[in-house]
Design an enzyme around this catalytic site. Structure first.
Site, PDB file in Angstrom:
ATOM      1  N   LYS A 149      -9.553   1.993  -2.002  1.00  0.00           N
ATOM      2  CA  LYS A 149      -9.767   1.403  -0.680  1.00  0.00           C
ATOM      3  C   LYS A 149     -11.117   1.799  -0.095  1.00  0.00           C
ATOM      4  CE  LYS A 149      -7.288   1.179   3.779  1.00  0.00           C
ATOM      5  NZ  LYS A 149      -6.124   1.741   4.506  1.00  0.00           N
ATOM      6  N   GLU A 207       0.845  -1.194   0.000  1.00  0.00           N
ATOM      7  CA  GLU A 207       0.000   0.000   0.000  1.00  0.00           C
ATOM      8  C   GLU A 207       0.884   1.250   0.000  1.00  0.00           C
ATOM      9  OE1 GLU A 207      -3.451   1.841   2.983  1.00  0.00           O
ATOM     10  OE2 GLU A 207      -1.981   0.398   3.744  1.00  0.00           O
ATOM     11  N   CYS A 216      -5.057  -3.301   3.178  1.00  0.00           N
ATOM     12  CA  CYS A 216      -4.765  -3.066   4.583  1.00  0.00           C
ATOM     13  C   CYS A 216      -5.990  -3.213   5.489  1.00  0.00           C
ATOM     14  CB  CYS A 216      -4.097  -1.696   4.728  1.00  0.00           C
ATOM     15  SG  CYS A 216      -3.133  -1.508   6.258  1.00  0.00           S
TER      16      CYS A 216
END
Length: 254
Positions: A108, A39, A145
């Protein structure tokens, strides 16, 4: 294909985007079907709460263009994290760019408003669109994540055919964080009978411990805390046998 060669690059990104583009070239192997960087690899988050909007790039900007060039040159598919401009100029997306044998951008969904952080103060959450791409005949689902803590996203990806979950991360270090990371990665693999390949940024700021987990929860490879590269070949026969042994997806009632 019966096999998928996966490389995970556990490498810290710098605050200088040009340096990170050079690292892409240095660290992308020539013998992998899928290469996963962490990321925010185009430019690190910086200090907690930093404004990263000045470092957001469009999907045809320098970082994504270099990802595409390297993927073509090395005949692979690359997944890497970047910041992408959104409708709010001050709050870009946290985006995974995919280039090579597949092309996509996953923004995300779950921003890291936890453990004392407020990612949503500086970034915009992506649309509720689970993203799955085809890589060498394998269906690969994308998570970033903090998304890992939301099993419903993993299940939505599997419902769209995902056989591998790829999880680039900058998993902030701290008490219990490595234990959470390893437990959640294995849980997502076991409950969905999928491979999970997770590439994290290393310590000391982040947790490292990039992992590849098979569909029955066995750890096939694991990095330590520092810069490291992992290479694992995923076998379709292992996936098929796991789903015969544990047909939990077929047995669902809800």
């Amino acid at each position: 294909m019966d096999q998928l060669r996966v490389a995970l690059v556990q490498q810290a990104s710098a605050l200088e985007p040009e340096a990170n583009r050079r690292l892409l070239a240095e660290l992308t192997p020539t013998d992998a079907d899928l290469v996963v960087f962490p990321e925010a690899f185009a430019r690190d988050f910086g200090e907690a709460g930093s404004d990263v909007s000045a470092h957001a790039e469009p999907l045809d900007g320098p970082f994504a263009t270099e990802v595409a060039r390297l993927a073509a040159e090395r005949r692979t598919t690359i997944v890497a994290g970047m910041f992408e401009p959104g409708a709010d100029p001050g709050r870009p997306f946290n985006t995974l760019v995919v280039r090579g044998g597949a092309e996509a951008a996953y923004r995300k969904i779950h921003l890291y408003d936890s453990f004392g952080y407020r990612e949503s103060d500086r970034l915009t959450a992506g649309p509720l669109e689970p993203t799955v791409v085809d890589v060498q005949g394998w269906r690969v689902g994308l998570m970033t994540c903090y998304d890992l803590r939301f099993p419903e996203l993993a299940r939505a990806l599997v419902d769209r055919g995902a056989e591998v979950l790829v999880v680039p991360a900058a998993w902030v270090a701290g008490p219990r964080k490595v234990e959470h990371w390893r437990t959640l990665l294995r849980a997502r693999a076991i409950e969905n009978t999928v491979f999970v390949a997770a590439a994290g940024q290393p310590g000391p700021r982040y947790s490292g411990h990039s992992l590849v987990v098979d569909p029955l929860g066995d750890v096939l490879a694991e990095a330590g805390d520092d810069d490291q590269a992992l290479s694992v070949t995923l076998e379709r026969a292992v996936l098929d046998e796991a789903r015969r042994t544990n047909p939990s997806l077929a047995n669902r009632r809800l």
